[in-house]
Design an enzyme around this catalytic site. Structure first.
Site, PDB file in Angstrom:
ATOM      1  N   LYS A 269     -21.574  26.730  47.244  1.00 24.42           N
ATOM      2  CA  LYS A 269     -20.409  26.167  46.547  1.00 24.42           C
ATOM      3  C   LYS A 269     -20.496  24.646  46.537  1.00 24.42           C
ATOM      4  O   LYS A 269     -20.548  24.012  47.586  1.00 24.42           O
ATOM      5  CB  LYS A 269     -19.121  26.621  47.248  1.00 24.42           C
ATOM      6  N   ASP A 274     -12.034  18.971  46.015  1.00 24.03           N
ATOM      7  CA  ASP A 274     -11.081  20.035  45.688  1.00 24.03           C
ATOM      8  C   ASP A 274      -9.648  19.548  45.899  1.00 24.03           C
ATOM      9  O   ASP A 274      -9.132  19.564  47.011  1.00 24.03           O
ATOM     10  CB  ASP A 274     -11.354  21.272  46.553  1.00 24.03           C
ATOM     11  N   LYS A 281      -2.978  20.636  46.103  1.00 26.08           N
ATOM     12  CA  LYS A 281      -2.849  20.769  47.553  1.00 26.08           C
ATOM     13  C   LYS A 281      -1.881  19.723  48.097  1.00 26.08           C
ATOM     14  O   LYS A 281      -1.723  18.659  47.493  1.00 26.08           O
ATOM     15  CB  LYS A 281      -4.221  20.526  48.215  1.00 26.08           C
ATOM     16  N   ASP A 292     -15.953  20.006  50.298  1.00 27.17           N
ATOM     17  CA  ASP A 292     -15.936  21.321  49.659  1.00 27.17           C
ATOM     18  C   ASP A 292     -17.250  21.642  48.932  1.00 27.17           C
ATOM     19  O   ASP A 292     -17.380  22.682  48.288  1.00 27.17           O
ATOM     20  CB  ASP A 292     -14.742  21.411  48.696  1.00 27.17           C
ATOM     21  N   ASP A 351      -6.396  26.721  42.782  1.00 27.26           N
ATOM     22  CA  ASP A 351      -7.011  26.271  44.036  1.00 27.26           C
ATOM     23  C   ASP A 351      -8.015  27.297  44.576  1.00 27.26           C
ATOM     24  O   ASP A 351      -8.737  27.021  45.522  1.00 27.26           O
ATOM     25  CB  ASP A 351      -5.912  25.983  45.071  1.00 27.26           C
ATOM     26  N   GLU A 353     -10.786  28.064  43.345  1.00 29.20           N
ATOM     27  CA  GLU A 353     -11.788  27.688  42.353  1.00 29.20           C
ATOM     28  C   GLU A 353     -13.211  27.995  42.801  1.00 29.20           C
ATOM     29  O   GLU A 353     -14.099  28.192  41.968  1.00 29.20           O
ATOM     30  CB  GLU A 353     -11.661  26.193  42.025  1.00 29.20           C
ATOM     31  N   ARG A 355     -14.532  30.595  44.226  1.00 31.38           N
ATOM     32  CA  ARG A 355     -15.020  31.920  43.822  1.00 31.38           C
ATOM     33  C   ARG A 355     -15.306  31.969  42.320  1.00 31.38           C
ATOM     34  O   ARG A 355     -16.122  32.780  41.873  1.00 31.38           O
ATOM     35  CB  ARG A 355     -13.997  32.988  44.239  1.00 31.38           C
TER      36      ARG A 355
HETATM   37  N1  BES Z   1     -11.761  24.672  49.511  1.00 29.47           N
HETATM   38  C1  BES Z   1     -10.662  25.521  49.809  1.00 29.47           C
HETATM   39  C2  BES Z   1     -10.804  26.239  51.156  1.00 29.47           C
HETATM   40  C3  BES Z   1     -10.819  25.402  52.411  1.00 29.47           C
HETATM   41  C4  BES Z   1      -9.710  25.376  53.230  1.00 29.47           C
HETATM   42  C5  BES Z   1     -11.947  24.715  52.792  1.00 29.47           C
HETATM   43  C6  BES Z   1      -9.748  24.633  54.406  1.00 29.47           C
HETATM   44  C7  BES Z   1     -11.977  23.970  53.939  1.00 29.47           C
HETATM   45  C8  BES Z   1     -10.887  23.934  54.754  1.00 29.47           C
HETATM   46  C9  BES Z   1     -10.516  26.588  48.727  1.00 29.47           C
HETATM   47  O1  BES Z   1     -10.922  26.231  47.460  1.00 29.47           O
HETATM   48  C10 BES Z   1      -9.061  26.926  48.633  1.00 29.47           C
HETATM   49  O2  BES Z   1      -8.305  26.057  48.336  1.00 29.47           O
HETATM   50  N2  BES Z   1      -8.722  28.183  48.920  1.00 29.47           N
HETATM   51  C11 BES Z   1      -7.374  28.630  48.881  1.00 29.47           C
HETATM   52  C12 BES Z   1      -7.361  30.001  48.251  1.00 29.47           C
HETATM   53  C13 BES Z   1      -5.983  30.520  47.970  1.00 29.47           C
HETATM   54  C14 BES Z   1      -5.353  29.742  46.857  1.00 29.47           C
HETATM   55  C15 BES Z   1      -6.094  31.984  47.622  1.00 29.47           C
HETATM   56  C16 BES Z   1      -6.860  28.696  50.304  1.00 29.47           C
HETATM   57  O3  BES Z   1      -7.608  29.106  51.195  1.00 29.47           O
HETATM   58  O4  BES Z   1      -5.725  28.306  50.523  1.00 29.47           O
HETATM   59 ZN    ZN Z   2     -12.415  24.747  47.380  1.00 30.53          ZN
HETATM   60 ZN    ZN Z   3      -9.409  25.264  46.347  1.00 31.50          ZN
END
Ligand code: BES
Ligand code: ZN
Ligand code: ZN
Length: 503
Positions: A269, A274, A281, A292, A351, A353, A355
């Site tokens: 990834k 992000d 966020k 990220d 968010d 993104e 996947r």
């Molecule tokens: N890049 C984040 C995940 C992340 C969280 C990385 C903490 C490093 C530290 C990812 O893109 C994300 O934002 N995921 C969301 C998914 C949700 C919206 C289903 C999450 O985990 O909150």
């Molecule tokens: Zn991310």
């Molecule tokens: Zn994200």
């Protein structure tokens, strides 16, 4: 850092510092430590007898020979209890010694191979671990500092591994060379992850990959927006459409065109920042989202090491790279994207993104008909909740591949833990308007993310590593993992690849 290997007795080394070791509870040191103790007239025994040094894991003590031997200082590093000692103990002891050396302002030292004299540990592996621990502990990211920190010490420039037995020197040499190639790859990955997002743009990542290809004899291809559109990478391009930075789909190949070798595809990834997109966020930890792209950085490091070690496999690295930003052009919750696989995706949350870009990269991986595909991603906060900041989430559809990753994890001490991919989790991803939706609600968030990915890896032996929370650390994890980017994934991948043909 320059790494040398030589034959001889460590007590004869004419350097500012020599490093020896001691297990916890030992009162009469033997081997190289014993030889140094004798030359110093029993100073190490006296240190132990006085209760000033107990040999606890990574404990250090400095002695001053005052002419008794050529070295100016002797550093004794504790190895902890002998029955608990393993390869990671070697890495940590070497790391503790390197840190202490820097603290002392020493830029050149000689060390014995910790664990080298002990049954149960392979000498080549031990030498590799000493070099890994030494280089990784000495890592720092100073590119944007224009002034030295208070009390700043120079970098250690040269380390010599001293092996008593001449016949064993070539073995130490082999381990040391591998350790250096691997640690330098991890350091490169750390640099990429520490690099702020205004420097580490998708374009900059592509340039690093291109330079790597020239320096290490890899094949590199970079697809731009138009080429991705032509292929039909609608999921990746959907994420990219909110950003001014052009997205890149980076392909790095080791042993490209060798159809006699097994093909392993590594997918990382590469979200260079992000923000969450329209589902923005909260501000508090947003700066950490420069990390990220740690999955892509790990893949880049693994490809570098695969080339440097000349691993007999066709290794393909796929690194979809883009920012995830909100703008008037950005994707919105409810939008539907058509992915490269043909599956349509309803974007419930912008968010989620990672996947989306991985979906297109996994679909692209299909063209190689690989023996294995492993993706690595800072994918879900849910994985941080489930496993914390030291353990990588492992999920996969191929039991043999999952077992191989667990075995590599044991050897590298990059901890992984498997989470299940039961069919029932698929229910959470059903969309009313498209084939699938990109989030499955709060329950089992790390698993539903992986389940989403599995739909694009159909037919390939596939596993997924969720490194969210593991890639960037707010504190030192162990002597060889300082605060900041950890380089997680690189050593694990390299071990997986090196062991591929060895069953
Ligand atoms: N890049 C984040 C995940 C992340 C969280 C990385 C903490 C490093 C530290 C990812 O893109 C994300 O934002 N995921 C969301 C998914 C949700 C919206 C289903 C999450 O985990 O909150
Ligand atoms: Zn991310
Ligand atoms: Zn994200």
């Amino acid at each position: 850092m320059e790494i040398r290997v030589k034959a001889g007795g460590i007590q004869a080394e004419d350097v500012p510092l020599i490093v020896v070791n001691l297990f916890e509870g030992v009162t009469e040191p033997g081997g190289a430590t014993g030889a140094v103790d004798k030359a110093l007239g029993g100073q190490i025994r006296a240190l132990i007898a006085a209760g000033d040094f107990r040999g606890k894991r990574n404990e250090t003590a400095v002695l001053y020979p005052a002419g008794a031997i050529p070295a100016q200082r002797v550093l004794v590093v504790g190895l902890g209890k002998e029955e608990k000692f393993d390869l990671d103990g070697v890495r940590q002891a070497a790391g503790a010694a390197a840190k202490k050396a820097r603290e002392l302002g020493v830029t050149r030292f000689s060390t014995i191979v910790h664990g080298g004299g002990r049954a149960g540990l392979d000498l080549e592996d031990a030498a590799q671990a000493v070099v890994e621990g030494t280089i990784l502990a000495s890592y720092r990211f100073r590119q944007h500092k224009t002034e030295p920190d208070e009390d700043e010490r120079p970098d250690v420039e040269m380390v010599t591994l001293v092996e008593f037995s001449t016949e064993r020197v070539p073995v130490v040499e082999r381990g040391a060379r591998a350790g250096q190639a691997i640690a330098e790859a991890v350091s490169m990955t750390r640099d990429l992850v520490n690099q702020p997002a205004n420097y580490a743009t998708p374009t900059a990542l592509a340039e690093v990959a291109q330079k790597l290809a020239v320096d290490f004899g890899l094949r590199c291809q970079v697809l731009d927006r138009e080429q991705m559109a032509e292929l039909g990478m609608g999921a990746l391009l959907g994420v990219a459409q909110g950003s001014e930075q052009p997205p890149k789909f980076i392909i790095l190949e080791h042993n490209a065109g060798r159809d006699d070798l097994d093909t392993i595809v590594l997918v990382g990834k590469g979200i260079t920042f992000d923000s969450g997109g329209i589902n923005i966020k909260p501000g508090e930890h947003m700066a950490a989202m420069k990390s990220d792209m740690a999955g892509a950085a790990a893949v880049m490091g693994a490809l570098r090491a695969a080339a440097a070690l000349d691993i007999p496999l066709h290794v393909v690295g796929l690194m979809p790279a883009t920012e995830n930003l909100p703008s008037g052009r950005a994707i919105k919750p409810g939008d539907v994207l058509k992915s490269l696989s043909g599956l349509t995706i309803e974007v419930i949350n912008t968010d989620a993104e990672g996947r989306l870009i991985l979906a297109d990269a996994l679909a692209y991986a299909q063209r190689y008909q690989p023996q294995a595909v492993v993706d690595v991603a800072t994918l879900t906060g849910a994985c941080v909740v489930a496993l914390g900041e030291i353990t990588t989430g492992l999920m996969g559809t191929d039991p043999d591949l999952v077992a191989r990753i667990k075995a590599a994890s044991e050897k590298t001490a990059e901890k992984v833990w498997e989470l299940p991919l039961f069919e029932e989790y698929g229910e959470q991803l059903k969309s009313d308007v498209a084939d699938v939706k990109n989030v499955g609600g709060r329950p089992a968030g790390a698993i539903t993310a992986a389940f989403f990915l599995s739909k694009f890896a159909k037919g390939m032996p596939w596993a997924h590593l969720d490194i969210a929370g593991k890639a960037l650390s707010d504190k030192e994890r162990n002597p060889y993992t300082p605060k900041g980017a950890t380089g997680v994934g690189v050593r694990l991948f390299v071990q997986l690849l090196r062991d591929w043909g060895v069953d």
